[in-house]
Design an enzyme around this catalytic site. Structure first.
Site, PDB file in Angstrom:
ATOM      1  N   LYS A  90       0.861  -1.184   0.000  1.00 43.29           N
ATOM      2  CA  LYS A  90       0.000   0.000   0.000  1.00 43.29           C
ATOM      3  C   LYS A  90       0.888   1.222   0.000  1.00 43.29           C
ATOM      4  CE  LYS A  90      -3.962   2.119   0.494  1.00 43.29           C
ATOM      5  NZ  LYS A  90      -3.759   2.707  -0.824  1.00 43.29           N
ATOM      6  N   GLN A 111       7.304   3.888   3.770  1.00 44.58           N
ATOM      7  CA  GLN A 111       5.895   3.478   3.830  1.00 44.58           C
ATOM      8  C   GLN A 111       5.707   2.204   4.654  1.00 44.58           C
ATOM      9  OE1 GLN A 111       3.777   5.515   1.587  1.00 44.58           O
ATOM     10  NE2 GLN A 111       2.159   4.800   2.923  1.00 44.58           N
ATOM     11  N   LYS A 114       5.628   3.370   8.245  1.00 45.22           N
ATOM     12  CA  LYS A 114       4.441   4.201   8.466  1.00 45.22           C
ATOM     13  C   LYS A 114       3.189   3.330   8.543  1.00 45.22           C
ATOM     14  CE  LYS A 114       4.272   7.569   5.666  1.00 45.22           C
ATOM     15  NZ  LYS A 114       4.077   8.613   4.654  1.00 45.22           N
ATOM     16  N   LYS A 126       5.376   1.821  -3.155  1.00 48.55           N
ATOM     17  CA  LYS A 126       5.257   3.172  -3.705  1.00 48.55           C
ATOM     18  C   LYS A 126       5.495   3.084  -5.203  1.00 48.55           C
ATOM     19  CE  LYS A 126       4.635   7.498  -2.359  1.00 48.55           C
ATOM     20  NZ  LYS A 126       3.901   8.064  -1.220  1.00 48.55           N
ATOM     21  N   GLY A 165      -2.877   8.284  -4.143  1.00 48.71           N
ATOM     22  CA  GLY A 165      -2.255   9.485  -4.706  1.00 48.71           C
ATOM     23  C   GLY A 165      -1.001   9.895  -3.960  1.00 48.71           C
ATOM     24  N   ASP A 166      -0.294  10.836  -4.526  1.00 49.63           N
ATOM     25  CA  ASP A 166       0.864  11.472  -3.905  1.00 49.63           C
ATOM     26  C   ASP A 166       1.091  12.733  -4.740  1.00 49.63           C
ATOM     27  OD1 ASP A 166       3.209  10.873  -1.856  1.00 49.63           O
ATOM     28  OD2 ASP A 166       4.209  11.626  -3.614  1.00 49.63           O
ATOM     29  N   THR A 209      -4.479  13.337   5.436  1.00 51.87           N
ATOM     30  CA  THR A 209      -3.058  13.508   5.778  1.00 51.87           C
ATOM     31  C   THR A 209      -2.859  14.814   6.551  1.00 51.87           C
ATOM     32  OG1 THR A 209      -2.506  12.302   3.770  1.00 51.87           O
ATOM     33  CG2 THR A 209      -0.712  13.502   4.834  1.00 51.87           C
ATOM     34  N   ASN A 240      -2.400  19.098  -1.735  1.00 49.61           N
ATOM     35  CA  ASN A 240      -3.359  18.422  -0.871  1.00 49.61           C
ATOM     36  C   ASN A 240      -2.989  18.515   0.609  1.00 49.61           C
ATOM     37  OD1 ASN A 240      -3.733  15.619   0.639  1.00 49.61           O
ATOM     38  ND2 ASN A 240      -5.522  15.953  -0.620  1.00 49.61           N
TER      39      ASN A 240
HETATM   40  P1  NDP Z   1       0.488  17.753  -4.232  1.00 53.72           P
HETATM   41  O1  NDP Z   1       0.906  17.385  -5.607  1.00 53.72           O
HETATM   42  O2  NDP Z   1      -0.959  17.959  -3.962  1.00 53.72           O
HETATM   43  O3  NDP Z   1       1.270  19.049  -3.744  1.00 53.72           O
HETATM   44  C1  NDP Z   1       2.649  19.091  -3.731  1.00 53.72           C
HETATM   45  C2  NDP Z   1       3.074  20.484  -3.357  1.00 53.72           C
HETATM   46  O4  NDP Z   1       4.473  20.492  -3.112  1.00 53.72           O
HETATM   47  C3  NDP Z   1       2.824  21.482  -4.463  1.00 53.72           C
HETATM   48  O5  NDP Z   1       2.590  22.721  -3.886  1.00 53.72           O
HETATM   49  C4  NDP Z   1       4.144  21.445  -5.207  1.00 53.72           C
HETATM   50  O6  NDP Z   1       4.416  22.619  -5.973  1.00 53.72           O
HETATM   51  C5  NDP Z   1       5.108  21.366  -4.062  1.00 53.72           C
HETATM   52  N1  NDP Z   1       6.369  20.774  -4.530  1.00 53.72           N
HETATM   53  C6  NDP Z   1       6.530  19.598  -5.176  1.00 53.72           C
HETATM   54  N2  NDP Z   1       7.821  19.400  -5.478  1.00 53.72           N
HETATM   55  C7  NDP Z   1       8.469  20.484  -5.025  1.00 53.72           C
HETATM   56  C8  NDP Z   1       9.831  20.877  -5.024  1.00 53.72           C
HETATM   57  N3  NDP Z   1      10.773  20.107  -5.579  1.00 53.72           N
HETATM   58  N4  NDP Z   1      10.144  22.060  -4.441  1.00 53.72           N
HETATM   59  C9  NDP Z   1       9.181  22.841  -3.884  1.00 53.72           C
HETATM   60  N5  NDP Z   1       7.885  22.523  -3.864  1.00 53.72           N
HETATM   61  C10 NDP Z   1       7.534  21.357  -4.414  1.00 53.72           C
HETATM   62  O7  NDP Z   1       1.095  16.605  -3.298  1.00 53.72           O
HETATM   63  P2  NDP Z   1       0.706  16.230  -1.809  1.00 53.72           P
HETATM   64  O8  NDP Z   1       0.254  17.433  -1.067  1.00 53.72           O
HETATM   65  O9  NDP Z   1      -0.178  15.044  -1.872  1.00 53.72           O
HETATM   66  O10 NDP Z   1       2.102  15.722  -1.247  1.00 53.72           O
HETATM   67  C11 NDP Z   1       3.014  16.598  -0.570  1.00 53.72           C
HETATM   68  C12 NDP Z   1       3.957  15.774   0.279  1.00 53.72           C
HETATM   69  O11 NDP Z   1       3.194  15.012   1.224  1.00 53.72           O
HETATM   70  C13 NDP Z   1       4.801  14.742  -0.482  1.00 53.72           C
HETATM   71  O12 NDP Z   1       6.044  14.612   0.139  1.00 53.72           O
HETATM   72  C14 NDP Z   1       4.016  13.463  -0.289  1.00 53.72           C
HETATM   73  O13 NDP Z   1       4.835  12.310  -0.432  1.00 53.72           O
HETATM   74  C15 NDP Z   1       3.533  13.635   1.137  1.00 53.72           C
HETATM   75  N6  NDP Z   1       2.384  12.826   1.522  1.00 53.72           N
HETATM   76  C16 NDP Z   1       1.211  12.913   0.854  1.00 53.72           C
HETATM   77  C17 NDP Z   1       0.136  12.152   1.246  1.00 53.72           C
HETATM   78  C18 NDP Z   1      -1.209  12.288   0.626  1.00 53.72           C
HETATM   79  O14 NDP Z   1      -2.160  11.706   1.163  1.00 53.72           O
HETATM   80  N7  NDP Z   1      -1.382  13.021  -0.461  1.00 53.72           N
HETATM   81  C19 NDP Z   1       0.258  11.171   2.347  1.00 53.72           C
HETATM   82  C20 NDP Z   1       1.525  11.247   3.049  1.00 53.72           C
HETATM   83  C21 NDP Z   1       2.540  12.021   2.612  1.00 53.72           C
HETATM   84  P3  NDP Z   1       4.206  22.616  -7.564  1.00 53.72           P
HETATM   85  O15 NDP Z   1       2.742  22.787  -7.746  1.00 53.72           O
HETATM   86  O16 NDP Z   1       5.013  23.744  -8.052  1.00 53.72           O
HETATM   87  O17 NDP Z   1       4.716  21.290  -8.064  1.00 53.72           O
END
Ligand code: NDP
Length: 453
Positions: A90, A111, A114, A126, A165-166, A209, A240
């Site tokens: 997962k 993961q 976690k 993943k 998603g991620d 999250t 997200n």
């Molecule tokens: P989203 O795609 O919804 O958002 C990602 C955000 O991070 C965007 O604002 C993006 O900006 C920014 N970002 C991505 N890459 C970079 C970078 N190299 N430098 C600066 N900003 C960056 O993803 P999530 O919110 O789902 O995920 C965010 C983090 O949370 C990740 O690390 C993910 O692995 C982790 N996570 C997510 C979960 C989930 O349920 N969604 C669960 C647990 C962890 P831009 O739009 O410019 O790309």
């Protein structure tokens, strides 16, 4: 104990050359395990460490698709099925140009621990692709997702591997991926989580999250008899996790003053209230715009252009009580960590996976900052994914309140488990060791029970 952990680390480095993120994630876990392993000789005898750092399976594949101009594009897809001792694999799918094997393996490795911490029957995996959804039309994204699933479908299933998603994979992408899986298999099953709420998705999965991160952090604050009321909070990212972290912080009386994306960050010292947050949600989720547009709408806010190669990110040098990195790995570098400490931040909780560099983690621990590592603090997302699977299996939909109560309970339990395990070796344990040791023990014991597989 060095003689046990050191050769494992050397082997990981040698067998996975150039995979820095994977090395970093393994190193952090081994550092914690080093403190307790001498009490568990049977784990060493059965070489659990040597096995847990090796993925059960790595799938790498070609994804051809056509863009709107009719050009054939090719991307590279991955699924790392890391460990299934506690349940089916997962973990999320990430679509981002930076995706490579190292990033996939570090995320899959994290993961495992976690998912173990949630107490649910979930293994760890993943996947993703170096495809960049930014700037692509909906039809391009759909064609890409269909091609991606045309290969991935044969490796996944509701009892085998359940992606979610991620970064770069939200409700739109999950819909396209699910549609293609259903078409190929002629089965409507819970093979993906994060589905639309009218067709199998759980209430609160989008929020889980971020909300879970704040619940975990509230538990950490409570140990010092504090709450979020009037706390000044830094949030990075604007996707997200960042959006729902901010939403819950506002509900609990905190003041949120920042967001970012990969091009820059905004600082709004007046605070980002519910109306401004709605603007960000619409900007990012509907128009897929840049965070710079926040400043066009609210000119009193500051906008700073940033680049991952910058010496430090202006977000982390703001005066604040709490910091929530919710964008990506290693976004807090040693200098950023130093700035946070100099500004007397009291809590740092990781919404993103491994957003703090190793020096930063050590610094926060040394300075007695309440530091919530990702594998514990952001486990709310996968926990509610587990609840989505339970709902799909029983064909029953829980109410929003039922899911929220369960999320609260799980985050509280993860918090207390981390504290309990962190005290195994000293009275001043920390959440990093607690999460690593507790997450490891449950998976390791299941591996012992299941023989040499
Ligand atoms: P989203 O795609 O919804 O958002 C990602 C955000 O991070 C965007 O604002 C993006 O900006 C920014 N970002 C991505 N890459 C970079 C970078 N190299 N430098 C600066 N900003 C960056 O993803 P999530 O919110 O789902 O995920 C965010 C983090 O949370 C990740 O690390 C993910 O692995 C982790 N996570 C997510 C979960 C989930 O349920 N969604 C669960 C647990 C962890 P831009 O739009 O410019 O790309």
């Amino acid at each position: 104990m060095e003689h046990i952990v050191k050769p494992i680390m050397e082997k990981v480095t040698e067998k996975n050359p150039g995979e820095q993120e994977f090395h970093q994630a393994v190193h952090e876990v081994l550092l914690s395990l080093d403190k307790v392993l001498d009490s568990y000789p049977n784990l060493l005898y059965h070489n659990i460490l040597g096995r847990i750092v090796e993925p059960e399976r790595v799938i790498m594949f070609r994804i051809p698709w056509t863009d709107d101009q009719g050009n054939l594009q090719v991307n590279r897809g991955f699924r790392v099925e890391m460990n299934s001792s506690l349940g089916p694999y997962k973990g999320g799918l990430r679509f981002h140009p930076s995706v490579n094997l190292s990033i996939m393996k570090f995320l899959a490795f994290e993961q495992v621990f976690k998912n173990s911490l949630t107490g649910l029957n979930l293994g760890g995996g993943k996947g993703g692709c170096d495809f960049d959804p930014k700037g692509k039309s909906d039809l391009e994204v759909m064609r890409f997702c269909q091609s991606f699933m045309t290969e991935l479908y044969r490796h996944i299933g509701e009892n085998t591997d359940i992606p979610a998603g991620d970064i770069g994979v939200g409700a739109r992408e999950i819909g396209f991926l699910f549609g293609q899986y259903k078409r190929i298999q002629n089965q409507f099953t819970g093979v993906l989580t994060g589905k639309g709420s009218e067709w199998g998705g759980s209430f609160l999965r989008p929020e889980a999250t971020g909300f879970g991160l704040v619940y975990f952090s509230a538990n950490m604050l409570e140990t010092r008899r504090e709450t979020f009321e009037d706390k000044r909070c830094l949030v990075s990212g604007s996707g997200n996790v960042a959006q729902f972290t901010a939403e819950k912080l506002l509900e609990l009386g905190a003041k949120v003053i920042s967001f970012s994306d990969s091009s820059g960050c905004i600082i709004d010292n007046d605070g980002i209230d519910h109306e401004k947050l709605s603007f960000v949600k619409e900007l990012k989720n509907v128009h897929r715009g840049r965070i710079a547009e926040y400043q066009e709408r609210y000119p009193h806010a500051e906008y700073h252009r940033t680049n991952p190669r910058d010496a430090s990110n202006p977000i982390w040098s703001q005066k604040a009580d709490c910091a929530f990195p919710c964008a990506t790995q290693n976004e807090i570098n040693p200098k950023d960590a130093q700035h946070l400490v100099e500004n007397n931040v009291t809590l740092v909780a990781e919404g993103a996976n491994m957003p703090t560099c190793e020096e930063g983690v050590q610094l926060f621990i040394e300075r007695n900052i309440l530091f919530g590592p990702a594998k514990a603090a952001n486990a709310g997302g996968v926990a509610v994914s587990g609840l989505e699977m339970a709902q799909n299996g029983s064909r029953i939909r829980w109410t929003r309140n039922q899911v929220d109560d369960e999320l609260h309970r799980i985050m509280k339990k993860i918090h207390s488990t981390c504290l309990e395990y962190s005290k195994l070796y000293s009275d001043e344990g920390n959440y990093v060791d607690g999460a690593n040791i507790a997450g490891f023990m449950r998976a390791a014991n299941a591996m012992l029970d299941q023989g040499y597989v």
